[in-house]
Write a protein that holds these residues in place. Structure first.
Motif, mmCIF file in Angstrom:
data_model
loop_
_atom_site.group_PDB
_atom_site.id
_atom_site.type_symbol
_atom_site.label_atom_id
_atom_site.label_comp_id
_atom_site.label_asym_id
_atom_site.label_seq_id
_atom_site.Cartn_x
_atom_site.Cartn_y
_atom_site.Cartn_z
ATOM 1 N N MET A 50 0.828 -1.192 0.000
ATOM 2 C CA MET A 50 0.000 0.000 0.000
ATOM 3 C C MET A 50 0.872 1.254 0.000
ATOM 4 O O MET A 50 0.538 2.227 -0.649
ATOM 5 C CB MET A 50 -0.939 -0.001 1.210
ATOM 6 N N ALA A 51 1.963 1.192 0.747
ATOM 7 C CA ALA A 51 2.850 2.354 0.794
ATOM 8 C C ALA A 51 3.432 2.656 -0.586
ATOM 9 O O ALA A 51 3.506 3.817 -0.999
ATOM 10 C CB ALA A 51 3.969 2.117 1.801
ATOM 11 N N VAL A 52 3.831 1.613 -1.306
ATOM 12 C CA VAL A 52 4.389 1.804 -2.648
ATOM 13 C C VAL A 52 3.337 2.396 -3.575
ATOM 14 O O VAL A 52 3.624 3.329 -4.337
ATOM 15 C CB VAL A 52 4.929 0.470 -3.207
ATOM 16 N N LEU A 53 2.098 1.883 -3.520
ATOM 17 C CA LEU A 53 1.028 2.430 -4.362
ATOM 18 C C LEU A 53 0.746 3.886 -4.020
ATOM 19 O O LEU A 53 0.530 4.711 -4.907
ATOM 20 C CB LEU A 53 -0.249 1.598 -4.215
ATOM 21 N N THR A 54 0.743 4.207 -2.739
ATOM 22 C CA THR A 54 0.489 5.586 -2.315
ATOM 23 C C THR A 54 1.606 6.512 -2.778
ATOM 24 O O THR A 54 1.342 7.593 -3.322
ATOM 25 C CB THR A 54 0.334 5.653 -0.785
ATOM 26 N N ILE A 55 2.840 6.098 -2.575
ATOM 27 C CA ILE A 55 3.979 6.921 -2.990
ATOM 28 C C ILE A 55 3.984 7.100 -4.512
ATOM 29 O O ILE A 55 4.187 8.210 -5.016
ATOM 30 C CB ILE A 55 5.305 6.315 -2.488
ATOM 31 N N VAL A 114 1.308 9.592 -5.534
ATOM 32 C CA VAL A 114 1.694 10.970 -5.222
ATOM 33 C C VAL A 114 2.723 11.476 -6.233
ATOM 34 O O VAL A 114 2.609 12.591 -6.748
ATOM 35 C CB VAL A 114 2.235 11.078 -3.776
ATOM 36 N N ILE A 115 3.700 10.655 -6.542
ATOM 37 C CA ILE A 115 4.753 11.060 -7.477
ATOM 38 C C ILE A 115 4.202 11.234 -8.892
ATOM 39 O O ILE A 115 4.508 12.217 -9.571
ATOM 40 C CB ILE A 115 5.912 10.037 -7.473
ATOM 41 N N LEU A 116 3.362 10.297 -9.330
ATOM 42 C CA LEU A 116 2.894 10.314 -10.717
ATOM 43 C C LEU A 116 1.857 11.395 -11.007
ATOM 44 O O LEU A 116 1.706 11.807 -12.150
ATOM 45 C CB LEU A 116 2.350 8.939 -11.109
ATOM 46 N N VAL A 117 1.131 11.850 -10.004
ATOM 47 C CA VAL A 117 0.100 12.870 -10.250
ATOM 48 C C VAL A 117 0.507 14.243 -9.727
ATOM 49 O O VAL A 117 -0.306 15.144 -9.659
ATOM 50 C CB VAL A 117 -1.270 12.455 -9.648
ATOM 51 N N ARG A 118 1.743 14.396 -9.410
ATOM 52 C CA ARG A 118 2.240 15.635 -8.827
ATOM 53 C C ARG A 118 2.180 16.809 -9.803
ATOM 54 O O ARG A 118 1.798 17.901 -9.439
ATOM 55 C CB ARG A 118 3.676 15.391 -8.365
ATOM 56 N N ASN A 119 2.555 16.610 -11.027
ATOM 57 C CA ASN A 119 2.647 17.714 -11.998
ATOM 58 C C ASN A 119 1.680 17.520 -13.167
ATOM 59 O O ASN A 119 2.081 17.581 -14.327
ATOM 60 C CB ASN A 119 4.085 17.822 -12.536
ATOM 61 N N LEU A 120 0.423 17.335 -12.882
ATOM 62 C CA LEU A 120 -0.550 17.151 -13.957
ATOM 63 C C LEU A 120 -0.799 18.473 -14.671
ATOM 64 O O LEU A 120 -0.847 19.529 -14.056
ATOM 65 C CB LEU A 120 -1.862 16.601 -13.393
#
Length: 190
Positions: A1-6, A9-15
């Motif tokens: 879950m931590a990996v999915l959450t991180i 967060v990283i992948l949708v940071r600069n939409l």
């Protein structure tokens, strides 16, 4: 879950709305594919439940693929699959209750004939057990076969079988779980 959450967060940071990057386009295409798949399966009445189904699909898919990195898949634990099945069960019957209303929902147990109402009521317990055991049994079966293959020929034989059991079979089990959940929801709402 931590990996999915991180990762989320990283992948949708600069939409961006204009000139999105390749990663954003790939993510939007993937989520759009899942959204369309569930919309086709469950119908427009089930649209509010699609985020749950996508979340479960991502979780089970990641949980089944984690074996590629040498970790124990969480879906190998009966408690995890039982919790997923119970959450899906609550959502299945909630969707039917919300769509039909309490009176029509309860009368639905007497369809097509009142004499089979006990069988329809038993189905409340059978559905989560079916979802739980199907996912758990297939994952644990694949794990046992892989461990036996590792003991038999540790260097050569496990590689192609690992790709099959961890990738193909793991993703098939993800598909089956979320597809059956969405199918049961559609059935309850009709």
């Amino acid at each position: 879950m931590a990996v999915l959450t991180i990762l989320s967060v990283i992948l949708v940071r600069n939409l961006k709305v204009e000139k999105p990057g390749k990663i954003q386009l790939a993510l939007e295409s993937f989520i759009g594919f899942l959204n369309d798949f569930f919309l086709d399966t469950i119908g427009k009445d089930g649209k509010p439940y699609i985020p749950y189904l996508i979340s479960v699909a991502l979780y089970i898919g990641a949980a089944n693929l984690i074996g590629l990195f040498g970790f124990k898949p969480p879906t190998k634990d009966l408690n995890v699959t039982a919790a997923l099945a119970l959450m899906s069960l609550v959502l299945i019957y909630y969707s039917g209750l919300r769509k039909k209303g309490p009176k029509k929902f309860l009368l639905g147990f007497a369809e097509p004939m009142p004499i089979i109402a006990p069988i329809n009521i038993m189905e409340i317990a059978i559905r989560p057990v079916s979802l739980c055991m199907r996912l758990f049994g297939n994952v644990i079966g694949a794990f046992v076969i892989m461990e036996l293959l590792k003991m038999l020929m540790p260097a050569v034989l496990p590689v192609p079988f690992s790709l099959y059991f961890d990738v193909f079979d793991g993703l098939i089990q993800t598909y089956v779980f979320v597809f059956l959940t969405s199918l049961f929801m559609k059935e309850q709402m009709e």
